[in-house]
Motif scaffolding. Structure first.
Motif, PDB file in Angstrom:
ATOM      1  N   PRO A 193      11.126   3.157  52.723  1.00 18.99           N
ATOM      2  CA  PRO A 193       9.821   2.937  53.354  1.00 18.99           C
ATOM      3  C   PRO A 193       9.898   3.163  54.859  1.00 18.99           C
ATOM      4  O   PRO A 193      10.942   2.981  55.481  1.00 18.99           O
ATOM      5  CB  PRO A 193       9.536   1.467  53.046  1.00 18.99           C
ATOM      6  N   PHE A 194       8.794   3.559  55.427  1.00 17.31           N
ATOM      7  CA  PHE A 194       8.634   3.667  56.876  1.00 17.31           C
ATOM      8  C   PHE A 194       7.519   2.714  57.292  1.00 17.31           C
ATOM      9  O   PHE A 194       6.873   2.074  56.455  1.00 17.31           O
ATOM     10  CB  PHE A 194       8.306   5.105  57.274  1.00 17.31           C
ATOM     11  N   GLN A 195       7.308   2.612  58.579  1.00 18.59           N
ATOM     12  CA  GLN A 195       6.285   1.721  59.113  1.00 18.59           C
ATOM     13  C   GLN A 195       5.473   2.468  60.159  1.00 18.59           C
ATOM     14  O   GLN A 195       6.030   3.260  60.931  1.00 18.59           O
ATOM     15  CB  GLN A 195       6.951   0.479  59.725  1.00 18.59           C
ATOM     16  N   ILE A 196       4.160   2.237  60.174  1.00 18.63           N
ATOM     17  CA  ILE A 196       3.314   2.862  61.182  1.00 18.63           C
ATOM     18  C   ILE A 196       3.596   2.207  62.534  1.00 18.63           C
ATOM     19  O   ILE A 196       3.516   0.993  62.679  1.00 18.63           O
ATOM     20  CB  ILE A 196       1.823   2.720  60.838  1.00 18.63           C
ATOM     21  N   SER A 197       3.932   3.030  63.515  1.00 16.69           N
ATOM     22  CA  SER A 197       4.231   2.534  64.861  1.00 16.69           C
ATOM     23  C   SER A 197       2.944   2.262  65.629  1.00 16.69           C
ATOM     24  O   SER A 197       1.897   2.852  65.344  1.00 16.69           O
ATOM     25  CB  SER A 197       5.067   3.586  65.601  1.00 16.69           C
ATOM     26  N   GLY A 204      -1.264  12.196  66.803  1.00 15.47           N
ATOM     27  CA  GLY A 204      -0.301  11.908  65.764  1.00 15.47           C
ATOM     28  C   GLY A 204       0.057  10.444  65.700  1.00 15.47           C
ATOM     29  O   GLY A 204      -0.302   9.651  66.572  1.00 15.47           O
ATOM     30  N   ALA A 205       0.771  10.083  64.633  1.00 14.66           N
ATOM     31  CA  ALA A 205       1.221   8.707  64.427  1.00 14.66           C
ATOM     32  C   ALA A 205       2.732   8.715  64.227  1.00 14.66           C
ATOM     33  O   ALA A 205       3.233   9.323  63.269  1.00 14.66           O
ATOM     34  CB  ALA A 205       0.525   8.089  63.222  1.00 14.66           C
ATOM     35  N   ARG A 206       3.436   8.045  65.133  1.00 11.67           N
ATOM     36  CA  ARG A 206       4.884   7.929  64.980  1.00 11.67           C
ATOM     37  C   ARG A 206       5.204   6.894  63.910  1.00 11.67           C
ATOM     38  O   ARG A 206       4.477   5.926  63.724  1.00 11.67           O
ATOM     39  CB  ARG A 206       5.535   7.552  66.304  1.00 11.67           C
ATOM     40  N   LEU A 207       6.335   7.127  63.228  1.00 11.02           N
ATOM     41  CA  LEU A 207       6.785   6.219  62.182  1.00 11.02           C
ATOM     42  C   LEU A 207       8.041   5.485  62.632  1.00 11.02           C
ATOM     43  O   LEU A 207       8.910   6.070  63.284  1.00 11.02           O
ATOM     44  CB  LEU A 207       7.073   6.984  60.894  1.00 11.02           C
ATOM     45  N   ASP A 209      11.465   4.207  61.624  1.00 11.87           N
ATOM     46  CA  ASP A 209      12.443   4.592  60.608  1.00 11.87           C
ATOM     47  C   ASP A 209      13.503   3.487  60.519  1.00 11.87           C
ATOM     48  O   ASP A 209      14.620   3.627  61.005  1.00 11.87           O
ATOM     49  CB  ASP A 209      13.066   5.939  61.000  1.00 11.87           C
ATOM     50  N   LYS A 210      13.141   2.370  59.874  1.00 15.75           N
ATOM     51  CA  LYS A 210      14.043   1.218  59.827  1.00 15.75           C
ATOM     52  C   LYS A 210      15.326   1.518  59.076  1.00 15.75           C
ATOM     53  O   LYS A 210      16.379   0.947  59.380  1.00 15.75           O
ATOM     54  CB  LYS A 210      13.329   0.026  59.194  1.00 15.75           C
ATOM     55  N   ALA A 211      15.271   2.387  58.098  1.00 11.62           N
ATOM     56  CA  ALA A 211      16.464   2.724  57.318  1.00 11.62           C
ATOM     57  C   ALA A 211      17.309   3.792  57.990  1.00 11.62           C
ATOM     58  O   ALA A 211      18.345   4.195  57.444  1.00 11.62           O
ATOM     59  CB  ALA A 211      16.052   3.194  55.923  1.00 11.62           C
ATOM     60  N   ALA A 212      16.896   4.248  59.180  1.00  9.81           N
ATOM     61  CA  ALA A 212      17.640   5.257  59.942  1.00  9.81           C
ATOM     62  C   ALA A 212      17.877   6.526  59.121  1.00  9.81           C
ATOM     63  O   ALA A 212      18.965   7.117  59.156  1.00  9.81           O
ATOM     64  CB  ALA A 212      18.963   4.679  60.437  1.00  9.81           C
ATOM     65  N   VAL A 213      16.845   6.940  58.396  1.00 13.56           N
ATOM     66  CA  VAL A 213      16.946   8.145  57.573  1.00 13.56           C
ATOM     67  C   VAL A 213      17.286   9.361  58.417  1.00 13.56           C
ATOM     68  O   VAL A 213      18.103  10.209  58.027  1.00 13.56           O
ATOM     69  CB  VAL A 213      15.627   8.377  56.808  1.00 13.56           C
ATOM     70  N   PRO A 272      -1.091  -0.008  62.627  1.00 13.29           N
ATOM     71  CA  PRO A 272       0.294  -0.262  63.059  1.00 13.29           C
ATOM     72  C   PRO A 272       0.885  -1.457  62.319  1.00 13.29           C
ATOM     73  O   PRO A 272       0.219  -2.479  62.123  1.00 13.29           O
ATOM     74  CB  PRO A 272       0.141  -0.546  64.557  1.00 13.29           C
ATOM     75  N   GLY A 273       2.132  -1.290  61.897  1.00 16.33           N
ATOM     76  CA  GLY A 273       2.807  -2.323  61.124  1.00 16.33           C
ATOM     77  C   GLY A 273       2.724  -2.121  59.632  1.00 16.33           C
ATOM     78  O   GLY A 273       3.481  -2.742  58.880  1.00 16.33           O
TER      79      GLY A 273
END
Length: 291
Positions: A193-197, A204-207, A209-213, A272-273
């Motif tokens: 999963p990613f999260q909306i920044s 644009g919308a940055r994500l 990347d908690k899993a450091a993909v 966001p979130g």
């Protein structure tokens, strides 16, 4: 006329957009949530081609003329002269009436459409505002308190629009540079999963990347080539970003895929979130979702 009495950030005038100019460096712009923009117009018997796109903080208007207005997009609160109304919905405004759109529980963007055309001059075939290059709309800028918008004659009849709701992962097709990334990276992109920044706007919308993909990837700089709305680009520091309506015309970072147009409205409304997951489709299946 209608007068702006309160304006959240990035409230703009938008129509369907200005297409065919990307080669000249101008993106199409238009509503971030095209379906909701169309739905607001479809709630009216007649609708002008141009409406107001407002953001999460909402907007306030005062009417100097009788006009019918409709609202849709996200989930906000709405009141006319202090009386709460349903969302989405419509109302008849008379001279002196005040319309308030207040923050609600979901969505980044909402829309106001009128049964009259907003009288601003088209620029390159469209009244849409592109804030990045200060083009179109009202002097190429966001709306602010004290602005007045002249309304023209009654608009043409408007066909009704069906509201649709999709759920689940955001669907995309693999992009031009997907094969530049290792199979393990592509697999992780589908699994994690990613999260909306909080760093999101009409470009644009940055994500997150908690899993450091995409962490630690090398050779993320490429020769620039054309970008389309919905491209998922991996920036030089490994940050993924989904490019939206006011995207730049070209980019020099790899694009792993492109969000299908059917899901782009839904993605743009994620606050966001919010957690977001992605799933891939073939081009043929993506085209089938449009049909």
């Amino acid at each position: 006329m209608i007068r702006v009495t309160r304006a959240g950030p990035l409230c703009t005038l938008q129509d369907d957009g200005r297409f065919g100019l990307l080669a000249a460096g101008i993106s199409a712009s238009g509503p971030m949530d095209r379906g909701s923009f169309a739905l607001a117009g479809g709630l009216l018997e007649r609708a002008g081609s141009t409406g107001i796109e407002f953001t999460a903080a909402g907007i306030g208007l005062a009417a100097d003329v009788t006009v019918r207005v409709a609202w849709a997009g996200g989930l906000f609160r709405v009141a006319v002269n202090g009386a709460a109304l349903d969302w989405p919905g419509t109302a008849q405004l008379a001279a002196g009436d005040r319309l308030e759109i207040l923050p609600g529980p979901a969505g980044n963007y909402g829309y106001l459409r009128f049964d009259r055309e907003i009288d601003v001059p088209p620029v390159l075939g469209s009244r849409s505002t592109n804030l990045t290059v200060q083009l179109g709309g009202l002097d190429g800028r966001a709306l602010r308190v004290g602005d007045t918008l002249a309304l023209g004659s009654l608009s043409q009849p408007q066909p009704p629009v069906q509201s649709t709701t999709e759920e689940g992962p955001i669907r995309f097709v693999w992009g031009l540079h997907a094969d530049f990334l290792a199979p393990a990276v592509r697999a992780a992109f589908l699994e994690q999963p990613f999260q909306i920044s909080p760093k999101l706007d009409r470009m644009g919308a940055r994500l997150v990347d908690k899993a450091a993909v995409f962490s630690g990837l090398a050779n993320l700089s490429l020769v620039s080539d054309p970008i389309v709305c919905g491209d998922i680009q991996i920036l030089g520091d490994g940050t993924p970003i989904v490019l939206l309506r006011d995207h730049q015309p070209t980019g020099g970072y790899p694009r792993i895929g492109t969000v299908i147009s059917t899901d782009l409205d839904r993605f743009a409304q994620l606050r966001p979130g919010s957690e977001v997951r992605f799933t891939s489709l073939t081009v043929a299946r993506a085209q089938g979702t449009m049909r």
